[in-house]
Design an enzyme around this catalytic site. Structure first.
Site, short mmCIF file in Angstrom:
data_model
loop_
_atom_site.label_atom_id
_atom_site.label_comp_id
_atom_site.label_asym_id
_atom_site.label_seq_id
_atom_site.Cartn_x
_atom_site.Cartn_y
_atom_site.Cartn_z
CG HIS A 1 -2.00 1.03 1.17
ND1 HIS A 1 -3.24 0.83 1.71
CD2 HIS A 1 -2.04 2.28 0.63
CE1 HIS A 1 -3.98 1.90 1.53
NE2 HIS A 1 -3.26 2.80 0.87
CG HIS B 1 -0.73 6.67 -2.05
ND1 HIS B 1 -1.95 6.58 -2.68
CD2 HIS B 1 -0.93 6.20 -0.79
CE1 HIS B 1 -2.85 6.08 -1.84
NE2 HIS B 1 -2.25 5.84 -0.68
CG LEU B 2 5.19 4.29 -6.06
CD1 LEU B 2 5.77 3.28 -7.03
CD2 LEU B 2 6.24 4.71 -5.03
CG ASN C 1 -4.60 7.71 -5.04
OD1 ASN C 1 -3.65 6.95 -5.18
ND2 ASN C 1 -4.80 8.39 -3.92
CG HIS D 1 -10.60 4.29 1.39
ND1 HIS D 1 -9.43 4.81 1.87
CD2 HIS D 1 -11.56 5.20 1.72
CE1 HIS D 1 -9.66 5.98 2.45
NE2 HIS D 1 -10.96 6.23 2.38
CG ASN E 1 -9.16 9.40 5.28
OD1 ASN E 1 -9.80 8.98 6.23
ND2 ASN E 1 -9.64 9.46 4.07
CG ASP F 1 -2.07 4.92 3.48
OD1 ASP F 1 -1.99 5.11 2.26
OD2 ASP F 1 -3.01 5.37 4.18
CG HIS G 1 0.75 15.21 0.64
ND1 HIS G 1 -0.11 15.18 -0.43
CD2 HIS G 1 0.21 14.39 1.58
CE1 HIS G 1 -1.13 14.37 -0.16
NE2 HIS G 1 -0.95 13.89 1.05
N GLY H 1 -1.97 12.42 5.06
CA GLY H 1 -0.96 11.45 4.65
C GLY H 1 0.38 11.62 5.32
#
Length: 429
Positions: free
Chosen positions: A60, A62-63, A94, A179, A278, A305, A309, A324
């Protein structure tokens, strides 16, 4: 190319191995494991006093690529994963465009082969553009390399759509990653609903916002006889619901993050946007329930996760900040410091939670050091102490609530397909 890893404590739960010995790696594969391998011409990595285990898998992350490369890209994210002790990462859909078709999934795989330093497997979206109204073409996604589907970041609010997605997923034997968030209950929430949200004057997100969706998707898993994996669970109620589902023999699995295992909603007291996630940081009671869920085997995986940012997304008022944590470079250290070295969980359990179980859930040929298997190996130093300094992160995201903490226990070396890619906190490729 030959590599000899000498003198480490080798832990491989799949093959019931727990011994001090050597591993010989050749041409990217494990060749031999023995208490003492006779000298052969090979590059030697002295792992005396270290833990040697199957490569850690983060299912899990986010790249952010394509579309949000200013937050992270595949090159920076996989480098962060390598120094964080991960040999494989699975990236969420996403992006922009969303990974909702074979072309975008194929791009991610191709880009990862070009610039990635660890294995990358994409996760496709459940619905087109993650809008929750029309199911994606799962056949194309799977053919292009996706190992699961998820609308992560957005729940599938329509139960009928979720039911049909679960039925469709059975054709490909892939998990649907849920989710769990009821948007009507969580709307405009900033942190966990409870004593501290009242004290700090922030709108709360109730535990029920997660739990009602967990309950719904358990019922749908039973109805469709499909595999559901629950992302980043955070509440005592979710643990109890999933425990009951497993007792019934349903094909449900779940994951938890290091921050939900170690931090509570009280930490929001300084209004530091790095604590905004979240699902939100929950109560002490929830944290204890999650830890108990690990001990009892209710929880299957620990994931980061990883949600990096840009500075502007976090350097603002709490209610405007993005959710995040940039977690790839601290996740293993947090688990080793707070759970292993404190005696809450055993290191062999961590290997199951961060290597064996993710591989099994996603049906990856990883998490196993048997001769002939791919030599993806994580080496840990339980005694190494280091301060968390986000400014030195290889990830573009510096948003991390553990900043400034001195943690004991860190990844020491990361080997991907027989190649040393990270050593003692530094990238070596």
């Amino acid at each position: 190319m030959r590599l000899m890893i000498k003198g480490g404590r080798i832990i491989d739960p799949v093959n019931s191995i727990d011994l001090v010995g050597d591993i010989l790696v050749e041409d990217g594969l494990v060749q031999e494991i023995s208490p003492a391998i006779r000298t052969k011409k090979a590059e030697v990595l002295d792992a005396n006093g270290k833990i040697v285990c199957p490569g850690f898998i983060d299912m899990h992350v986010h790249l952010r690529e394509p579309g949000f490369e200013y937050k992270e890209d595949i090159a920076s994210g996989t480098r962060a994963a390598a120094v964080g002790g991960f040999t494989t990462v699975c990236c969420m859909p996403n992006t922009n465009p969303v990974i909702d078709n074979g072309a975008v999934a194929a791009f991610v795989c191709s880009r990862a082969r070009q610039v990635g330093v660890v294995n990358v497997f994409p996760i496709g979206s459940i619905t087109k553009k993650q809008q929750g109204t029309e199911i994606s073409e799962m056949a194309d996604l799977v053919q292009a390399g996706c190992v699961a589907v998820s609308d992560d970041g957005r729940p599938v609010m329509n139960a009928e759509i979720m039911r049909r997605a679960l039925e469709y997923s059975r054709m490909f034997d892939i998990p649907v990653i849920s989710h769990c968030e009821d948007l009507d209950l969580s709307e405009d929430g900033q942190m966990h609903e409870g004593f501290y949200s009242t004290l700090y004057g922030l709108k709360g997100i109730p535990a029920a916002a997660e739990e009602v969706m967990v309950a719904r998707d358990i019922l749908l898993a039973e109805t469709t006889k499909s595999r559901v994996h629950f992302a980043h669970i955070s509440t005592r109620g979710s643990v109890e619901l999933i425990k009951m589902a497993k007792r019934k023999g349903l094909a449900v699995t779940c994951e938890v993050t290091p921050h939900h295992l170690t931090l509570t909603d009280e930490m929001v007291r300084d209004y530091d946007p790095d604590t905004k996630v979240n699902p939100p940081l929950r109560s002490r009671e929830d944290v204890e329930a999650l830890r108990q869920g690990l001990i009892e085997g209710v929880i299957d995986c620990i994931v980061t996760d990883h949600a990096p940012h840009e500075v502007e997304a976090k350097d603002c008022e709490y209610n405007l900040a993005s959710c995040g944590i940039s977690g790839l470079e601290t996740a293993v250290a947090v688990i080793l410091n707070d759970l292993v070295n404190s005696g809450i969980v055993d290191i062999s359990d961590v290997v199951r939670l961060m290597s064996v179980n993710p591989a099994n859930i996603l049906k990856l040929d990883r998490g196993n050091l048997a001769p002939g298997k791919v030599a993806d190996i994580t080496i840990l130093d339980l005694e190494l102490e280091r301060r968390v300094e986000p400014s030195r992160f290889l990830s573009k995201g510096k948003n991390n609530p553990f900043k400034g903490r001195v943690l004991k226990g860190w990844p020491w070396a990361t080997i991907v397909r027989g190649r040393l890619v990270a050593y003692n906190g530094k990238l070596v490729v």
